[in-house]
Design a protein around this motif. Structure first.
Motif, PDB file in Angstrom:
ATOM      1  N   ALA A   1     138.796  71.531  54.149  1.00 35.73           N
ATOM      2  CA  ALA A   1     138.336  72.765  53.511  1.00 35.73           C
ATOM      3  C   ALA A   1     137.518  72.436  52.265  1.00 35.73           C
ATOM      4  O   ALA A   1     137.596  71.335  51.709  1.00 35.73           O
ATOM      5  N   ARG A   2     136.713  73.413  51.836  1.00 35.50           N
ATOM      6  CA  ARG A   2     136.012  73.263  50.565  1.00 35.50           C
ATOM      7  C   ARG A   2     137.017  73.022  49.444  1.00 35.50           C
ATOM      8  O   ARG A   2     138.074  73.641  49.403  1.00 35.50           O
TER       9      ARG A   2
ATOM     10  N   PRO B   1     144.411  77.516  45.598  1.00 36.31           N
ATOM     11  CA  PRO B   1     143.082  77.735  46.166  1.00 36.31           C
ATOM     12  C   PRO B   1     142.266  78.645  45.260  1.00 36.31           C
ATOM     13  O   PRO B   1     142.809  79.565  44.636  1.00 36.31           O
TER      14      PRO B   1
ATOM     15  N   ASP C   1     135.954  78.162  55.967  1.00 34.22           N
ATOM     16  CA  ASP C   1     135.967  76.856  55.299  1.00 34.22           C
ATOM     17  C   ASP C   1     136.685  76.857  53.967  1.00 34.22           C
ATOM     18  O   ASP C   1     136.665  75.866  53.247  1.00 34.22           O
ATOM     19  N   ARG C   2     137.349  77.960  53.611  1.00 30.57           N
ATOM     20  CA  ARG C   2     137.967  78.048  52.287  1.00 30.57           C
ATOM     21  C   ARG C   2     139.160  78.994  52.317  1.00 30.57           C
ATOM     22  O   ARG C   2     139.451  79.600  53.328  1.00 30.57           O
TER      23      ARG C   2
ATOM     24  N   ASP D   1     137.720  74.062  46.544  1.00 34.75           N
ATOM     25  CA  ASP D   1     137.664  75.118  45.543  1.00 34.75           C
ATOM     26  C   ASP D   1     139.075  75.322  44.994  1.00 34.75           C
ATOM     27  O   ASP D   1     139.980  75.719  45.742  1.00 34.75           O
TER      28      ASP D   1
ATOM     29  N   THR E   1     136.053  81.362  42.418  1.00 34.89           N
ATOM     30  CA  THR E   1     135.177  80.303  42.911  1.00 34.89           C
ATOM     31  C   THR E   1     134.167  80.804  43.937  1.00 34.89           C
ATOM     32  O   THR E   1     133.128  80.179  44.135  1.00 34.89           O
ATOM     33  N   THR E   2     134.464  81.911  44.603  1.00 36.12           N
ATOM     34  CA  THR E   2     133.525  82.559  45.524  1.00 36.12           C
ATOM     35  C   THR E   2     133.397  84.012  45.101  1.00 36.12           C
ATOM     36  O   THR E   2     134.395  84.731  45.040  1.00 36.12           O
TER      37      THR E   2
ATOM     38  N   ALA F   1     139.029  85.397  52.389  1.00 33.60           N
ATOM     39  CA  ALA F   1     138.224  84.448  53.160  1.00 33.60           C
ATOM     40  C   ALA F   1     138.183  84.856  54.626  1.00 33.60           C
ATOM     41  O   ALA F   1     137.116  84.870  55.262  1.00 33.60           O
TER      42      ALA F   1
ATOM     43  N   SER G   1     142.900  84.851  48.016  1.00 29.60           N
ATOM     44  CA  SER G   1     142.320  83.592  48.499  1.00 29.60           C
ATOM     45  C   SER G   1     142.181  83.582  50.021  1.00 29.60           C
ATOM     46  O   SER G   1     141.100  83.847  50.557  1.00 29.60           O
TER      47      SER G   1
ATOM     48  N   ARG H   1     134.819  68.291  49.638  1.00 24.99           N
ATOM     49  CA  ARG H   1     135.860  68.759  50.566  1.00 24.99           C
ATOM     50  C   ARG H   1     137.193  68.112  50.229  1.00 24.99           C
ATOM     51  O   ARG H   1     137.261  67.056  49.599  1.00 24.99           O
TER      52      ARG H   1
END
Length: 387
Positions: free
Chosen positions: A349-350, A53, A341-342, A352, A94-95, A334, A330, A28
């Motif tokens: 936040a994560r 991000p 969380d991102r 990432d 990243t996600t 989300a 980003s 985090r």
């Protein structure tokens, strides 16, 4: 693992970009820190780089080309997912939401492949670098799969549900065997057998509305975000909105997009459309829409590198300020997916991140990618010892 990203130009939630350093603990963001005041096991030298991000891709299906690099040639799903993962993190994603189409057609988009892909993603979860989820593209005429999809929503194996309806377009080709050929090949059927299958599916069209309603309610109960795909009218968008399906994915008409905007529904547009300067199917121009305040999220669709390049192109051409352009890949996706969380660089936040070399504004390049504080990709520049 404790990490410090040192000396980069950080994009903060208020849209400002300032040089600074960030502390990461336990995956985090711990917050900003002075370069000399934080004892980290790993120091990442981000001088000269943008610290952004991580990219969140709500709809990417380019993995299909990894699975079937040539028509009729299939490779191991584990290998295909691994190669896809490398391409995604190499482009700052990243996600990732793998958009798996579950259709009434057999073959690449059939039930067997859908189940195999879901199982492969689940089994590879600890090995994949990107935080990877299933975006199930449910073909609304896939009536025999409704119970199965409802079960997946209930057990949490689907993170985003989209309602696709390509059957009418295919049915219109039923007496045009040459045009039907590509669909038959994808389904591994002869044209005659595929035509018979289309006829059987089309005969059940009156059953479709009730199943859409059922799955929309199941998604809402499971707190899974849902989207309608290719909205072609304001009426269609309003109907799905009334069912709790709030994401408008790739609207086909401006009026449908405007209806979504009036309803406050997130509008997903194609990043390749922006990157290329227009649609490859002569659909509405995404950049033009965004310039008019119509559009909230960009998705990679069929080309993962497009997200990075689309955001930079929008800023470079003055369509949007850079921070707003980056929100499209980003913070906004989300929010649309309910991932609180991102999506932005803030304490808690994560962690990432994508670190970008923007020395050539027309050709931004990913220097490094971090997922939950863990370095997962590095280009040729030496950023840290032991990285």
């Amino acid at each position: 693992m404790r990490v410090e990203i040192r000396g980069g130009r950080i994009l903060w939630p208020d849209g400002t970009i300032e040089e600074g350093s960030l502390a990461i603990e336990g995956g985090r963001i711990a917050g900003p820190t002075r370069a000399t005041g934080f004892s980290a096991f790993h120091v990442i030298d981000a001088r000269g780089l943008l610290v952004l991000p991580g990219i969140i891709d709500l709809h990417g299906d380019a993995f299909e080309r990894q699975i079937m690099p040539r028509p009729g040639v299939e490779v191991s799903l584990a290998v295909a997912l691994q190669e896809t993962d490398l391409q995604m993190v190499g482009n700052g994603i990243t996600t990732a939401f793998h958009a798996i189409t579950y259709s009434w057609e057999p073959g690449l988009r059939g039930g067997l492949m859908t189940r195999r892909l879901k199982e492969a993603i689940a089994s590879q979860r600890g090995r994949l670098a990107a935080d990877t989820h299933v975006h199930l593209r449910h073909e609304t005429f896939n009536l025999d799969a409704v119970d199965e999809v409802a079960g997946w929503l209930d057990d949490g194996s689907i993170r985003l549900l989209a309602f696709n309806d390509h059957t009418p377009d295919i049915h219109r080709l039923i007496d045009q065997p040459t045009k039907l050929q590509k669909y038959a090949e994808r389904a591994h059927l002869s044209v005659g057998d595929f035509r018979a299958l289309v006829s059987r599916v089309w005969a059940r069209r009156d059953e479709v509305p009730a199943t859409i309603s059922r799955l929309a309610k199941a998604a809402a109960t499971a707190r899974v975000a849902s989207a309608s795909h290719d909205d072609d009218s304001p009426e269609m968008r309003r109907q799905f909105h009334a069912l709790g399906c709030t994401i408008c994915e790739f609207p086909k008409t401006e009026t449908a997009a405007l209806a979504a905007r009036d309803l406050g529904d997130p509008i997903v547009l194609g990043a390749p459309n922006v990157m290329r300067g227009g649609s490859h199917t002569n659909a509405i121009g995404a950049s033009t829409m965004l310039a008019r305040g119509i559009g909230d999220v960009l998705a990679s669709d069929y080309y993962y590198p497009s997200l990075l390049h689309a955001a930079f192109r929008l800023a470079r051409e003055g369509v949007l300020p850079f921070a707003k352009a980056w929100d499209l890949v980003s913070a906004n996706p989300a929010a649309a997916a309910g991932m609180t969380d991102r999506g932005s660089i803030r304490a808690g936040a994560r962690a990432d991140f994508v670190l970008v070399d923007d020395e050539q504004p027309a050709l931004p390049r990913v220097a490094a990618t971090l997922v939950a504080g863990r370095p997962v990709f590095q280009a040729d520049r030496q950023l840290a010892a032991g990285f």
